[in-house]
Design a protein around this motif. Sequence first.
Motif, PDB file in Angstrom:
ATOM      1  N   GLN A 132       3.621   8.121  -1.286  1.00  0.00           N
ATOM      2  CA  GLN A 132       2.780   6.946  -1.146  1.00  0.00           C
ATOM      3  C   GLN A 132       3.617   5.699  -1.392  1.00  0.00           C
ATOM      4  OE1 GLN A 132      -1.277   6.593  -0.862  1.00  0.00           O
ATOM      5  NE2 GLN A 132      -0.073   7.795   0.570  1.00  0.00           N
ATOM      6  N   CYS A 133       3.374   4.665  -0.568  1.00  0.00           N
ATOM      7  CA  CYS A 133       4.061   3.386  -0.716  1.00  0.00           C
ATOM      8  C   CYS A 133       3.017   2.283  -0.685  1.00  0.00           C
ATOM      9  CB  CYS A 133       5.089   3.190   0.400  1.00  0.00           C
ATOM     10  SG  CYS A 133       6.081   1.690   0.219  1.00  0.00           S
ATOM     11  N   TRP A 134       2.955   1.498  -1.773  1.00  0.00           N
ATOM     12  CA  TRP A 134       1.953   0.435  -1.886  1.00  0.00           C
ATOM     13  C   TRP A 134       2.658  -0.903  -2.105  1.00  0.00           C
ATOM     14  CZ3 TRP A 134      -0.604   3.500  -6.425  1.00  0.00           C
ATOM     15  CH2 TRP A 134      -1.126   4.708  -5.932  1.00  0.00           C
ATOM     16  N   PRO A 135       2.799  -1.730  -1.081  1.00  0.00           N
ATOM     17  CA  PRO A 135       3.320  -3.088  -1.292  1.00  0.00           C
ATOM     18  C   PRO A 135       2.382  -3.883  -2.198  1.00  0.00           C
ATOM     19  CG  PRO A 135       3.375  -2.483   1.036  1.00  0.00           C
ATOM     20  CD  PRO A 135       2.566  -1.430   0.332  1.00  0.00           C
ATOM     21  N   THR A 136       2.933  -4.818  -2.940  1.00  0.00           N
ATOM     22  CA  THR A 136       2.146  -5.618  -3.877  1.00  0.00           C
ATOM     23  C   THR A 136       2.139  -7.081  -3.466  1.00  0.00           C
ATOM     24  OG1 THR A 136       4.049  -5.982  -5.332  1.00  0.00           O
ATOM     25  CG2 THR A 136       2.669  -4.066  -5.783  1.00  0.00           C
TER      26      THR A 136
END
Length: 482
Positions: A132-136
């Motif tokens: 999983q990759c979640w930009p902030t």
Amino acid sequence: MGFRNISRKLNPWTAPIGGDEQSARLVEAAGATVDADDEYGWRRLSGDASRDLSPLSQDRMRETALYLWDANMLANRIVELPLAYMLAEGVELRTSDPDMQEAITRFWRDPINSMDVKLPKKVRELSIFGEQCWPTFVNEVDGHVRLGYLDPALIATVVVDPDNPEQPIGVVTVRDRKGQVRRYRVIVNGPESVFTSRTRDIRETFADGDCFFFTVNDLSVSRRGRSDLRAPADWVDGYDQFLFGEIERYNFLRAFVWDVTLAGADEEKVKKRAREITAPPPGSVRVHNEGEEWKAISPDIGAYESAAAGRLFRNHVLGGSTIPEHWFGGGGDVNRSTGDSMGEPTFKVFSMRQRFVKHMLEFVGCYVIRQKLIAKRGEPDWWDERLAVEAVFPEMTARDTTKYAAALSQVVTGVMIAIEAGLLTEEAGAALIASVAGRLGVELDPAAELEAARTQAASRRTRQAEEDVFPGPAAPAAGDEA
């Protein structure tokens, strides 16, 4: 990111003899744009052997896992059962600082984040895709954090620390329709000084924002995660095909043929009778003499062997996923006692994944608090106590407390006897009792409880001594008048 340099140079075929550069015709150089290798010049500490799947295999794994989760009931249960046990009752992020708790609650309930709704989706996709990759997105005024989402299919490369190959430092996306590539810096809850100078130089090239990046089913030197369905993919698909084959076989079971025997008939009579005869409709009456015998014949498909084979295939998949047979409609030789014991390995595996999800949420919560502190006071120390966040999950199952209650009574009695006999200290006895109480869901500090018990015992002795010296008025006997 690579840079395209458009330069001009002399064309040797059109330059005049004698080298007169002023009169030379200039043309643009032709070439292709090439991204520079992010780790050019660095030697991997782990060697050259790759522990990741090829990009093509990674893509195929994602698409296959998604298809199986969507279309195969057995694969769907492998993903959904752990998810239900971990998150069906919800989860909370808690911190001891009221101000920081306000920031955590605001982040959790943000209409874009909507963690109560989106968290199960994120954990589900972690299982399906393996990462999983979640930009902030951070508000620079008050430090409020919102999460984005990057589809794992859009990840081209994960860059790791050249000095520590198990630490990802950046995520590079595939090119979009405009030919642009995004470079996200992987979040580490600490100052950049935790990295070496050359690693910091590489991280400075990831200037498109920060992101969280989590992986499962990987190794220390792996850059990408792997799906929970990668290993059982062929087997669950084979089990599906087996069941479809059994449906066709059972359709054949419902079919039958009439076998007619003609006593003493030669070939000519048999052919003549075959031209005359017709299959009787259901419920009709067939009349014939003793020279003709009718018999309905059905195929023998070996249903028992099919059931045994189906159970073998199903248990192979379920066993590899640590799921008991009776959780998927197969009773087998299971009663309540064996069912409880068979579930323990499953819950251990679920607990391991829950522990990782707990780490993910606490990591995100720590980042949320850091951004609030940075907006107010600047970068905090990574060991600052205000950064401590706890993800609280409910119990996976209703705990059977009867056996632990009985054990507590026996342990208390045994501890008292051992202390009176001089075989055990009070401190050790309190620790034994606290360990059993923990099984009942009550966490006790043995030292603190023992000190409090001694204080209460001393208070009771003092009160009893005072009552012995100054006894109160005797209670009136039954029937006496006031």
